[in-house]
Design a protein around this motif. Structure first.
Motif, short mmCIF file in Angstrom:
data_model
loop_
_atom_site.label_atom_id
_atom_site.label_comp_id
_atom_site.label_asym_id
_atom_site.label_seq_id
_atom_site.Cartn_x
_atom_site.Cartn_y
_atom_site.Cartn_z
N THR A 141 42.93 37.42 40.01
CA THR A 141 41.92 38.64 40.11
C THR A 141 42.57 39.18 41.12
OG1 THR A 141 39.61 38.97 40.50
CG2 THR A 141 40.77 36.88 41.97
N ASP A 142 41.84 40.56 41.05
CA ASP A 142 42.05 41.72 42.46
C ASP A 142 41.02 42.35 42.88
OD1 ASP A 142 44.48 42.57 40.78
OD2 ASP A 142 43.30 43.72 39.61
N ASP A 143 39.74 41.09 42.74
CA ASP A 143 38.48 41.60 43.32
C ASP A 143 39.05 39.93 44.38
OD1 ASP A 143 36.22 40.27 44.73
OD2 ASP A 143 35.35 41.02 43.00
N PRO A 144 39.41 40.73 45.88
CA PRO A 144 39.37 39.40 47.03
C PRO A 144 38.38 39.04 47.44
CG PRO A 144 39.03 41.81 48.17
CD PRO A 144 38.90 42.06 46.75
N ASP A 145 37.41 38.87 47.14
CA ASP A 145 36.59 37.94 47.65
C ASP A 145 36.00 37.15 46.33
OD1 ASP A 145 35.13 39.90 49.19
OD2 ASP A 145 33.91 41.06 48.07
N GLY A 166 43.52 31.76 42.29
CA GLY A 166 42.87 33.60 42.72
C GLY A 166 43.39 34.17 42.88
N ILE A 167 44.68 34.12 43.04
CA ILE A 167 45.19 35.31 42.78
C ILE A 167 45.62 35.96 41.73
CG2 ILE A 167 46.88 35.16 45.08
CD1 ILE A 167 49.75 34.53 43.24
N ALA A 198 39.60 36.27 45.09
CA ALA A 198 40.79 35.41 45.13
C ALA A 198 39.59 34.69 46.57
CB ALA A 198 41.05 36.97 45.45
N PHE A 199 39.47 35.17 47.12
CA PHE A 199 38.88 33.88 48.44
C PHE A 199 37.75 32.71 48.01
CE2 PHE A 199 35.63 32.86 51.35
CZ PHE A 199 36.44 31.83 52.85
N GLN A 243 37.83 31.51 44.98
CA GLN A 243 38.48 30.31 44.04
C GLN A 243 39.16 29.88 45.03
OE1 GLN A 243 39.32 33.37 40.82
NE2 GLN A 243 37.71 32.63 40.01
#
Length: 116
Positions: free
Chosen positions: A55-59, A52-53, A61-62, A64
């Protein structure tokens, strides 16, 4: 007659000793199986959560990371159901599976929509 008492005592205890040894062996094997199951499940969960980390997209990442976290929790719950004996913990394990699988499905569906 006194010589017979120790022999009788040993004769009566021998089957109990064998049973105790076999029971201890089974308990150890069960504990080892549970330990191995927990270890492999947690290792996979942590490895998958780390994806998950990337990606730069926090949504994303959350979703995943939490999907992997919930899948790990379900694997731990399945291990509890397979090896655990305490009724309260077994009940909790089933509740975890029942609660977290729909959340996994929801996050996976959301992730699929993001890839379109």
């Amino acid at each position: 007659m006194n010589k017979m008492k120790p022999l009788l005592f040993i004769t009566l205890l021998a089957p109990l000793s064998a049973y105790a040894a076999e029971s201890a062996h089974q308990d150890h094997a069960q504990q080892s199986g549970a330990r191995q199951s927990y270890h492999s499940g947690m290792t996979k969960m942590h490895d998958d959560m780390m994806q998950g980390i990337k990606t730069d997209d926090p949504d994303i990442a959350f979703a995943q990371g939490m999907t992997a976290h919930h899948q790990g929790a379900i694997e731990m719950a399945k291990t509890e159901l397979k090896y655990g004996k305490d009724p309260a913990m077994r009940k909790l394990a089933q509740e975890i599976i029942d609660a977290q699988q729909p959340e996994i499905d929801r996050m996976q569906q959301w992730l699929k929509q993001q890839n379109k």
